[in-house]
Design an enzyme around this catalytic site. Structure first.
Site, mmCIF file in Angstrom:
data_model
loop_
_atom_site.group_PDB
_atom_site.id
_atom_site.type_symbol
_atom_site.label_atom_id
_atom_site.label_comp_id
_atom_site.label_asym_id
_atom_site.label_seq_id
_atom_site.Cartn_x
_atom_site.Cartn_y
_atom_site.Cartn_z
ATOM 1 N N HIS A 1 0.865 -1.182 0.000
ATOM 2 C CA HIS A 1 0.000 0.000 0.000
ATOM 3 C C HIS A 1 0.899 1.229 0.000
ATOM 4 O O HIS A 1 1.739 1.400 0.880
ATOM 5 C CB HIS A 1 -0.911 0.021 1.222
ATOM 6 C CG HIS A 1 -1.880 1.170 1.202
ATOM 7 N ND1 HIS A 1 -3.132 1.077 0.618
ATOM 8 C CD2 HIS A 1 -1.772 2.450 1.655
ATOM 9 C CE1 HIS A 1 -3.760 2.239 0.729
ATOM 10 N NE2 HIS A 1 -2.957 3.086 1.350
ATOM 11 N N CYS A 2 0.711 2.089 -0.996
ATOM 12 C CA CYS A 2 1.576 3.261 -1.153
ATOM 13 C C CYS A 2 0.833 4.528 -0.746
ATOM 14 O O CYS A 2 -0.155 4.904 -1.393
ATOM 15 C CB CYS A 2 2.041 3.384 -2.604
ATOM 16 S SG CYS A 2 3.125 4.807 -2.895
ATOM 17 N N PRO A 3 1.274 5.207 0.308
ATOM 18 C CA PRO A 3 0.591 6.442 0.732
ATOM 19 C C PRO A 3 0.747 7.578 -0.272
ATOM 20 O O PRO A 3 -0.089 8.485 -0.312
ATOM 21 C CB PRO A 3 1.277 6.778 2.060
ATOM 22 C CG PRO A 3 2.610 6.112 1.987
ATOM 23 C CD PRO A 3 2.400 4.870 1.196
ATOM 24 N N ASN B 1 -2.015 6.987 -2.449
ATOM 25 C CA ASN B 1 -3.226 6.686 -1.678
ATOM 26 C C ASN B 1 -3.978 5.510 -2.282
ATOM 27 O O ASN B 1 -5.187 5.547 -2.493
ATOM 28 C CB ASN B 1 -4.139 7.916 -1.602
ATOM 29 C CG ASN B 1 -5.284 7.722 -0.616
ATOM 30 O OD1 ASN B 1 -5.158 6.998 0.360
ATOM 31 N ND2 ASN B 1 -6.419 8.366 -0.880
#
Length: 350
Positions: A152-154, A157
């Site tokens: 999951h890449c912030p 998002n």
């Protein structure tokens, strides 16, 4: 209930802060390069035109791949991986873990699943109430199971997985090129401003800061981009790089490796003219993946279920994956057992 709903809304709003930050930095870099450098600082019209043309090409490809990574929603397991109503009720009522596993094994006979938990059990998500396909994992941030989940890449998002991994790799590559081009073309004017060869104007701050920001982002993205190129070459996800997938005969970090060329094709597709474009060309359906060596599950060879759709009969395997396996015909062998044909690829890793 109301406070938890408000909390979730706040979390969703806050999760967009990294994306907003990146877009603000990119918008400022666009203004600083186009206006402050090319228009106000560079005196040569020919140099201005060349810089602007190349810059806009890099900018378009960078933003195109970036937003494709953001808007491509994660792909979830299909309904065939959900427990039937009767088995679901039986599973929820049962408290003994061994009996629950027997229920899952019974249902999974008709599914193309070869990976297990570390203890050898069927991978089941109690949160989503689905049997996890191979390479599928539950994302606690997105609160859903994601096919071929990488991480999951912030900064986007979003979950990076089967539906957008190609876009993510291109985003890293084009953002690195974007930063490199800015740093390389700004360097000479950075030196002139730094040594006071150019007069102090409002462009000085933008040019100096633009060089520092572009260089900093280039260095940080370079290592990440290199790492994901290595993952593509090995046909692994970030999760699999840290924890090898477990098959019936135990963990095997090379389980999904098909050789360098086929590994690249699985992510970027088999038409090279589309490789550098943020257009979806990845092979497969995200539920089944050709493996370097498939160990046949004897339980899956039992054809006592009329609606069985196992990978052994080839029906649930996507055409693109069959295409990958067909290309390995010279290196693989075909075994037939009870009318079920399985292509076993034994190609050495390139």
């Amino acid at each position: 209930m109301a406070p938890s709903h408000v909390l979730r809304c706040c979390q969703r709003g806050l999760s967009w802060i990294p994306v907003i930050f990146i877009n603000l930095v990119v918008c400022w870099s666009y203004y600083a390069y186009v206006m402050e450098l090319c228009i106000y600082t560079i005196p040569n019209p020919e140099e201005q035109v060349i810089y602007l043309v190349v810059f806009h090409l890099c900018f378009i490809m960078f933003m195109w791949s970036y937003w494709k990574t953001i808007v491509s929603r994660p792909t979830n397991p299909s309904k065939e991986f959900c427990l039937p109503k009767a088995e679901k009720e039986q599973y929820e009522k049962e408290e003994v873990a061994e009996v629950q596993q027997e229920i899952l094994k019974k249902v999974s006979k008709g599914l193309p699943i070869y990976t297990r938990t570390g203890g050898g059990a069927i991978r089941y998500c109690d949160r989503c109430q689905v049997i996890k396909p191979d390479r599928c994992h539950h994302c606690s941030t997105c609160d859903q199971c994601v096919l071929k989940m990488d991480h999951h890449c912030p900064w986007v998002n979003n979950c990076v997985g089967f539906s957008n991994y190609k876009f993510f790799v291109l985003f890293l590559g084009y953002s690195m090129i974007y930063c490199l081009f800015i740093a390389a073309t700004v360097l000479q004017y950075f030196i002139k401003f730094w040594t006071n060869q150019l007069p102090d104007t409002h462009a000085k701050f933008h040019v100096l800061f633009l060089f520092f920001v572009a260089t900093m982002f280039f260095i940080s993205i370079l290592s990440l981009f290199t790492y994901h190129l290595w993952l593509v070459a090995k046909n692994r996800t970030t999760i699999e790089a840290f924890r090898a997938p477990v098959f019936r005969n135990g963990p095997d970090k090379h389980g999904f490796t098909l050789g360098f060329k086929k590994n690249v094709k699985e992510v970027f597709g088999d038409q090279k003219r589309y490789w550098l474009l943020p257009i979806y060309t990845s092979l497969g359906d995200g539920h089944t993946f050709p493996t370097r060596l498939v160990n046949i599950d004897p339980e899956q060879l039992i054809g006592d279920q009329p609606n069985s759709k196992g990978a052994l009969d080839g029906e649930s395997m996507s055409n693109s994956h069959n295409h990958l396996l067909d290309n390995s015909a010279a290196d693989g062998k075909q075994h037939t057992d009870g009318g079920a044909t399985v292509t076993v690829t034994v190609e050495n890793e390139s």
